[in-house]
Design a protein around this motif. Structure first.
Motif, short mmCIF file in Angstrom:
data_model
loop_
_atom_site.label_atom_id
_atom_site.label_comp_id
_atom_site.label_asym_id
_atom_site.label_seq_id
_atom_site.Cartn_x
_atom_site.Cartn_y
_atom_site.Cartn_z
N GLU A 199 0.83 -1.21 0.00
CA GLU A 199 0.00 0.00 0.00
C GLU A 199 0.86 1.25 0.00
O GLU A 199 0.53 2.25 -0.63
CB GLU A 199 -0.92 0.02 1.23
CG GLU A 199 -2.08 -0.93 1.10
CD GLU A 199 -3.01 -0.84 2.30
OE1 GLU A 199 -2.82 0.06 3.13
OE2 GLU A 199 -3.93 -1.68 2.37
N ALA A 200 1.98 1.20 0.72
CA ALA A 200 2.88 2.36 0.75
C ALA A 200 3.37 2.67 -0.65
O ALA A 200 3.47 3.83 -1.06
CB ALA A 200 4.05 2.09 1.69
N ILE A 201 3.67 1.62 -1.40
CA ILE A 201 4.17 1.81 -2.77
C ILE A 201 3.04 2.27 -3.68
O ILE A 201 3.19 3.14 -4.52
CB ILE A 201 4.78 0.48 -3.30
CG1 ILE A 201 5.95 0.04 -2.41
CG2 ILE A 201 5.25 0.66 -4.75
CD1 ILE A 201 6.46 -1.36 -2.70
N ASN A 202 1.86 1.73 -3.46
CA ASN A 202 0.70 2.03 -4.30
C ASN A 202 0.02 3.33 -3.89
O ASN A 202 -0.77 3.88 -4.65
CB ASN A 202 -0.30 0.86 -4.19
CG ASN A 202 -1.42 0.98 -5.20
OD1 ASN A 202 -1.21 1.47 -6.30
ND2 ASN A 202 -2.61 0.54 -4.82
N GLY A 203 0.31 3.81 -2.69
CA GLY A 203 -0.32 5.03 -2.22
C GLY A 203 -1.74 4.82 -1.75
O GLY A 203 -2.57 5.72 -1.84
N SER A 204 -2.07 3.64 -1.27
CA SER A 204 -3.43 3.38 -0.78
C SER A 204 -3.39 3.11 0.72
O SER A 204 -2.32 2.98 1.31
CB SER A 204 -4.04 2.19 -1.50
OG SER A 204 -3.24 1.03 -1.30
N HIS A 205 -4.56 3.05 1.33
CA HIS A 205 -4.64 2.83 2.79
C HIS A 205 -5.87 2.01 3.10
O HIS A 205 -6.94 2.56 3.27
CB HIS A 205 -4.82 4.16 3.53
CG HIS A 205 -3.57 4.95 3.65
ND1 HIS A 205 -2.52 4.57 4.45
CD2 HIS A 205 -3.21 6.11 3.07
CE1 HIS A 205 -1.57 5.48 4.35
NE2 HIS A 205 -1.96 6.41 3.52
N ASP A 206 -5.75 0.73 3.18
CA ASP A 206 -6.92 0.00 3.68
C ASP A 206 -6.55 -1.33 4.33
O ASP A 206 -7.35 -2.24 4.39
CB ASP A 206 -7.97 -0.24 2.59
CG ASP A 206 -7.47 -1.18 1.51
OD1 ASP A 206 -6.26 -1.49 1.51
OD2 ASP A 206 -8.27 -1.61 0.67
N SER A 207 -5.30 -1.44 4.84
CA SER A 207 -4.88 -2.73 5.38
C SER A 207 -5.58 -3.05 6.68
O SER A 207 -5.22 -2.57 7.74
CB SER A 207 -3.38 -2.78 5.63
OG SER A 207 -2.84 -1.53 5.64
N GLY A 208 -6.59 -3.85 6.56
CA GLY A 208 -7.29 -4.27 7.78
C GLY A 208 -8.29 -3.21 8.17
O GLY A 208 -7.97 -2.02 8.17
#
Lengths: 218, 333
Positions: A199-208
């Motif tokens: 997600e850090a690389i992809n620029g997203s935020h939804d882990s869990g």
């Protein structure tokens, strides 16, 4: 189309990963505490902090770059997750000898080779509900993705899907195996750590669903 | 959290500092992180070196057994977390007196992987070294999966046996084989009455109410075989001895070493109440407790509980156990 990543590109990617791992430490500790000894976040934060300090100064070729990462892990942590990461990173180092750039088309093969060494070091197999299942899904997803600008999002989507699949399965290795059915319904901490990195690389935020750490701070 | 500490961050380092201040001729901390405990001015030369490493919080286990007739070096991790690969490398190098190094560790994923990785790396640099992994806890996996068992108080026997064999000038292969044989003869099990707190975590590693105990719990709070109400010392001693003997039957006339160990908070008084029953049972079975050991040998900080370790002896193992060692935490048998 093939994209080449040089040392500066890789350093930038790792900088994002490190920043995220530091923010995610409490989340990973909490998740790990339900099945293991609760120090995965602390371990990864220590590795990320040490790596951050070196990123402006990473060597080439790629093999040296990877070896340096392995040395940094060797210096700060002795956890099983660190040892498995080192086994994977060492394999990537061995396979990229003499290369001054990393090719996007190489990544899935390198992930599979790294997985082979990680399985050798840790004794886990696919299906045991570990970070390896996540990596395997990522390698497959990257193989299918021909547009290099979409590699990170393809990896992220694949990992989300795999984590959903595995959530209802029990862990089969390590201390978590002792928890047996209690591990059903929980995300694997290692896979979740990988999700944070991707997600850090992809620029997203939804882990869990319960992850909030760090998101609002940026 | 109620602990006699200064800063949780400094728990390990300040404890090691105190250890060295208390016993300056017995212990020294070396290495880039000062996390490798060695014997200062070791006169060892030409003998097989003995290294170990593991998480902190188990003293005297691991670092405390560095001493003449025992270990030469120990890589120290954080509380309940294994040492880094660099510290393990330094520990093995420090124990290299020219005849190879044997590392003896408990069967924990991280330690196993790190020591294996370092072993191969040092081997390719010309440092001869081998690894023995101790897996004595019968509660952690069934006999058919004994390689998955955790290493607990049986490590104390392994260190002593290997240490004495190395002092006698045995070769690396010999020392490794004798240690393996001793561990094939050894079984352990523990019972926990209360939890412990990793200083940097600040809250108990696991929850257990005042009325309950957990049979078979590991030394880091790993899940055991049952959790239930408190039982009498005799009932606990019976069950634990039965579980150990079921795994490794002992015939009448055999000689054993018997280690009755406090996990930290359990007083020696209670160890003797517990030992009393073990001794009665074993004596009526015709087993000779040649080497009784009662005390704090392998702890989990302030955890209350007991572990029992039984090692069957042959003449060589018994004489190696009886060989005097010079170490503040070893009482000669």
């Amino acid at each position: 189309m093939t994209q080449e990543y040089d040392s500066a590109d890789l350093s930038m990617i790792f900088a994002k990963v490190c920043e995220r791992l530091i923010d995610a430490a409490p989340h990973l500790n909490e998740l790990d505490a339900q099945l293991g000894d609760g120090d995965l976040g602390t371990t990864l934060r220590a590795v990320a902090t040490a790596l951050q300090g070196e990123l402006c100064n990473m060597p080439l070729p790629i093999s040296d770059f990877m070896e340096k990462i392995s040395q940094i892990i060797a210096g700060v942590s002795g956890s099983s997750f660190s040892a498995i990461m080192m086994a994977g990173v060492n394999r990537v180092a061995a396979e990229t000898n003499g290369q001054n750039t990393l090719l996007s088309t190489q990544i899935s093969d390198l992930i599979r080779l790294a997985m082979e060494s990680m399985m050798g070091a840790g004794g886990a197999n696919l299906g045991d509900k570990t970070v390896l299942d996540g990596l395997n899904g990522i390698a497959d997803a990257i193989d299918r993705e021909t547009d290099h600008t979409k590699l990170a999002s393809a990896a992220d989507e694949a990992l989300s899907r795999i984590m959903k699949d595995f959530k209802s399965k029990p862990c089969k290795i390590g201390r978590a195996r002792l928890a047996g059915d209690r591990s059903i319904g929980l995300d694997d901490p290692g896979m979740t750590a990988l999700k944070h990195m991707i997600e850090a690389i992809n620029g997203s935020h939804d882990s869990g669903s319960d992850f909030t750490g760090g998101v609002d701070a940026h | 959290m109620k602990k006699i500490i200064n800063d949780p961050k400094n728990y390990v380092d300040e404890s090691l500092e105190g250890l060295v201040l208390a016993y300056p001729s017995e212990f020294e901390c070396i290495g880039a992180n000062k996390r490798v405990v060695v014997r200062p001015d070791s006169k060892a030369s030409g003998k097989v070196g003995l290294a170990t490493g593991g998480g902190f919080g188990h003293l005297p286990l691991f670092a405390g057994y560095v001493g003449e007739g025992l270990l030469d070096s120990c890589a120290v991790g954080d509380v309940f977390a294994g040492p880094s690969a660099n510290d393990v490398t330094e520990a093995i190098e420090a124990a290299d007196f020219g005849s190879g190094v044997l590392s003896i560790i408990g069967n924990y994923g991280g330690d196993r992987m790190v020591f294996n990785m370092v072993k191969d790396a040092l081997e390719s640099k010309g440092v001869r070294n081998q690894l023995v992994i101790v897996a004595d806890d019968v509660a952690s996996a069934p006999p058919l999966e004994h390689s998955k068992r955790r290493g607990v108080a049986g490590l104390t026997f392994a260190f002593k046996i290997a240490g004495a064999a190395a002092e006698r000038g045995r070769t690396l292969d010999d020392v490794a084989a004798i240690t393996e044989r001793a561990m094939n003869n050894c079984r352990s099990i523990g019972v926990a009455l209360s939890s412990c707190t990793i200083p940097q975590a600040g809250k108990p590693t696991f929850e257990i109410d005042d009325e309950s105990i957990e049979m078979g719990m590991g030394i880091h709070g790993e899940q055991g075989v049952w959790r239930g109400g408190l039982k009498s010392a005799d009932d606990l001693a019976d069950e634990m001895l039965d579980r150990v003997l079921e795994d490794n039957p002992i015939a009448s006339g055999e000689r054993i070493a018997l280690l009755c160990n406090s996990l930290g908070a359990t007083p020696i008084d209670e160890l003797f109440i517990f030992y009393r029953r073990l001794a009665q049972r074993l004596s009526s079975a015709g087993v000779d407790i040649a080497l009784p050991m009662i005390g704090h040998y392998t702890t989990s900080m302030e955890m209350a509980g007991i572990t029992v370790s039984v090692m069957t002896l042959d003449d060589e193992l018994e004489s190696l156990m009886r060989e005097p060692a010079a170490c503040p935490f070893w009482r000669n048998l």
